[in-house]
Design a protein around this motif. Structure first.
Motif, PDB file in Angstrom:
ATOM      1  N   ASP A  28       0.827  -1.206   0.000  1.00  0.00           N
ATOM      2  CA  ASP A  28       0.000   0.000   0.000  1.00  0.00           C
ATOM      3  C   ASP A  28       0.860   1.253   0.000  1.00  0.00           C
ATOM      4  O   ASP A  28       2.067   1.207   0.277  1.00  0.00           O
ATOM      5  N   SER A  69       0.660  -3.179   4.587  1.00  0.00           N
ATOM      6  CA  SER A  69      -0.237  -4.053   3.844  1.00  0.00           C
ATOM      7  C   SER A  69      -1.413  -4.422   4.733  1.00  0.00           C
ATOM      8  O   SER A  69      -1.404  -4.189   5.942  1.00  0.00           O
ATOM      9  N   ASP A  70      -2.446  -5.016   4.102  1.00  0.00           N
ATOM     10  CA  ASP A  70      -3.594  -5.583   4.816  1.00  0.00           C
ATOM     11  C   ASP A  70      -3.622  -7.074   4.491  1.00  0.00           C
ATOM     12  O   ASP A  70      -4.432  -7.533   3.677  1.00  0.00           O
ATOM     13  N   ARG A 110      -5.119  -5.455   9.415  1.00  0.00           N
ATOM     14  CA  ARG A 110      -4.952  -4.152   8.768  1.00  0.00           C
ATOM     15  C   ARG A 110      -3.630  -3.479   9.131  1.00  0.00           C
ATOM     16  O   ARG A 110      -3.165  -3.551  10.256  1.00  0.00           O
ATOM     17  N   ASP A 152      -2.749  -9.196  -0.213  1.00  0.00           N
ATOM     18  CA  ASP A 152      -3.069  -7.906   0.385  1.00  0.00           C
ATOM     19  C   ASP A 152      -4.482  -7.529  -0.043  1.00  0.00           C
ATOM     20  O   ASP A 152      -4.783  -7.487  -1.242  1.00  0.00           O
ATOM     21  N   GLU A 153      -5.341  -7.272   0.927  1.00  0.00           N
ATOM     22  CA  GLU A 153      -6.738  -6.956   0.614  1.00  0.00           C
ATOM     23  C   GLU A 153      -6.900  -5.482   0.282  1.00  0.00           C
ATOM     24  O   GLU A 153      -6.405  -4.614   0.997  1.00  0.00           O
ATOM     25  N   ASP A 154      -7.583  -5.207  -0.818  1.00  0.00           N
ATOM     26  CA  ASP A 154      -7.885  -3.838  -1.225  1.00  0.00           C
ATOM     27  C   ASP A 154      -9.388  -3.692  -1.372  1.00  0.00           C
ATOM     28  O   ASP A 154     -10.042  -4.518  -2.024  1.00  0.00           O
ATOM     29  N   LYS A 155      -9.951  -2.643  -0.799  1.00  0.00           N
ATOM     30  CA  LYS A 155     -11.401  -2.454  -0.812  1.00  0.00           C
ATOM     31  C   LYS A 155     -11.908  -1.982  -2.168  1.00  0.00           C
ATOM     32  O   LYS A 155     -13.014  -2.323  -2.574  1.00  0.00           O
ATOM     33  N   ARG A 213     -10.238  -2.185  -5.253  1.00  0.00           N
ATOM     34  CA  ARG A 213      -9.674  -2.817  -6.449  1.00  0.00           C
ATOM     35  C   ARG A 213      -9.359  -4.263  -6.128  1.00  0.00           C
ATOM     36  O   ARG A 213      -9.639  -4.737  -5.050  1.00  0.00           O
ATOM     37  N   ASN A 222      -7.611  -7.608  -5.017  1.00  0.00           N
ATOM     38  CA  ASN A 222      -6.609  -7.925  -4.003  1.00  0.00           C
ATOM     39  C   ASN A 222      -5.284  -8.257  -4.677  1.00  0.00           C
ATOM     40  O   ASN A 222      -5.252  -8.858  -5.756  1.00  0.00           O
ATOM     41  N   GLU A 223      -4.183  -7.882  -4.024  1.00  0.00           N
ATOM     42  CA  GLU A 223      -2.858  -8.068  -4.610  1.00  0.00           C
ATOM     43  C   GLU A 223      -2.162  -9.286  -4.025  1.00  0.00           C
ATOM     44  O   GLU A 223      -2.223  -9.541  -2.825  1.00  0.00           O
TER      45      GLU A 223
END
Length: 409
Positions: free
Chosen positions: A154, A159-160, A183, A215-218, A220, A222-223
């Motif tokens: 991030d 990262s999450d 988080r 890595d969770e993205d709200k 887009r 997830n990476e």
């Protein structure tokens, strides 16, 4: 030029350097570097009695009184000799990282182990209960100098992260388990156990567990951070094996795998003949790794049971519908009143369906238990008949064809 005793004069640097022989206290030198061997370029700063540095003037001059030896001072040679031997604070040398370790463009070591991070987890195959327990402990972060923590994904440098599991070969949705998301951290500690049910000894020989960190993205997709793969044949039944493994870059999944190994899912069924009530109790405990029938990659499964032949068509039983899952847990039991001797003439059909609103329900898979069955299905039926009043549970693999069954609900 001749100097008289006690007469003071000044000499320029150019004149001083031109003198080959000079009487009196001034010593002959051939070049100015004889006085300053430790300063290869330009003039050094002048040195006071305390050997502290002070700025030199732009036009340096040397007087006989300064060059003559005094009781409370040393000559220039001794002063600079002392300057060279006493410890002087030097500017700190910058670390030479390029010579010690390879660093990629993002400032991370080029080795995947250090660039992507390490994961600490353990695996346990519970053979008796056909379960694989996966305990995800943490991603270890050593000293920052080594940069072996999870790679930040991030903009805030963090990262999450979460961990997801897949059993290969197999449908990813049906075999996917995941931890909770932590988080804003590169040092996540989950201490979370994820369990696969319906795992057989055959699975332990031919399947591989894929462990991925993402890595969770709200807003887009997830990476992906890194992954590792563990062949289950490395595990010994009922023995916990610990792992602390460097994550690797994403590996391709073989999509040309044998389609004959494609599974519709598994179901855990319990059988018990109650001799006192003269009834067969059929328990639908749970399903695992069901095939996805809906566009969202899941199903809304329920289970039906029939005891055939069923002339009166009264043997049908149905479980509740479990929404949006491929690993439903039912824990429901159905009772069939029947004499023990008649069971040798009966067949138990168990089917799993995907519930749909406004259209026909989709058939997922089924299994047949009875005198005409084979393998584990036949053995399960016989064990029930031989062991009255004892509940016997077995996992069975669903097939996409059910002989004699009408594939409609």
């Amino acid at each position: 030029m001749t100097l008289r005793k006690g007469e003071k004069t000044t000499i320029s640097i150019q004149e001083h350097m031109a003198i080959d022989v000079c009487p009196g206290p001034i010593r002959p030198i051939k070049q100015i570097s004889d006085y300053f061997p430790r300063f290869p370029r330009g003039l050094p700063a002048t040195v006071s009695r305390s050997n502290s540095l002070r700025s030199s003037s732009s036009q340096a001059t040397v007087s006989p009184s300064e060059t003559a030896p005094r009781e409370d001072d040393e000559d220039v040679d001794q002063l600079f000799g002392a300057y060279g031997t006493e410890p002087v604070e030097q500017p700190a040398k910058p670390p030479v990282k390029q010579e010690e370790e390879a660093v990629d463009a993002d400032g991370y070591e080029s080795d995947d182990c250090t660039a992507l991070g390490t994961l600490d987890f353990s695996l346990l195959y519970d053979q008796e209960n056909n379960a694989l327990h996966c305990t995800i402990n943490k991603a270890k972060v050593p000293k920052p100098h080594y940069r072996k923590g999870l790679k930040p994904m991030d903009h805030n440098g963090l990262s999450d992260p979460y961990v997801k599991l897949h059993l290969l070969p197999g449908a990813s949705k049906a075999n996917k388990l995941r931890t909770k998301t932590l988080r804003n951290t590169l040092n996540p500690t989950w201490n979370e156990t994820l369990t696969y049910y319906g795992i057989t000894d055959e699975d332990m020989i031919r399947k591989t567990l894929r462990v991925s960190v993402c890595d969770e993205d709200k807003f887009r997709h997830n990476e992906f951070i890194g992954e590792t793969r563990i062949p289950l044949k490395k595990l010994k039944p009922n023995q916990t094996k610990k792992f602390n493994i460097c994550l690797e870059k994403q590996l391709p999944i073989d999509k040309t795998e044998d389609k004959s190994l494609e599974e519709r899912g598994r179901i855990l069924i319990s059988l018990k003949y109650n001799s006192q009530k003269q009834a067969l109790h059929v328990g639908i405990v749970r399903c695992a790794h069901l095939a996805a029938m809906d566009a969202n990659g899941y199903s809304d499964p329920y289970v039906k049971t029939y005891l055939k032949p069923d002339e009166d068509k009264k043997s049908k039983h149905k479980t509740a519908v479990k929404k949006k899952t491929l690993n439903p847990e039912f824990n429901e039991e159905f009772c069939y009143d029947i004499k023990h001797g008649d069971l040798t003439k009966k067949t138990l059909e168990v089917t799993v369906w995907d519930y749909d609103i406004g259209k026909s329900n989709d058939f997922i898979g089924g299994v047949v238990l009875g005198i005409n069955a084979k393998g584990e299905r036949l053995k399960h039926w016989f064990d029930c008949l031989k062991n009255k009043d004892k509940k016997i549970e077995r996992w069975h693999t669903l097939t996409n064809e059910l002989p004699g069954a009408i594939l409609s609900d």
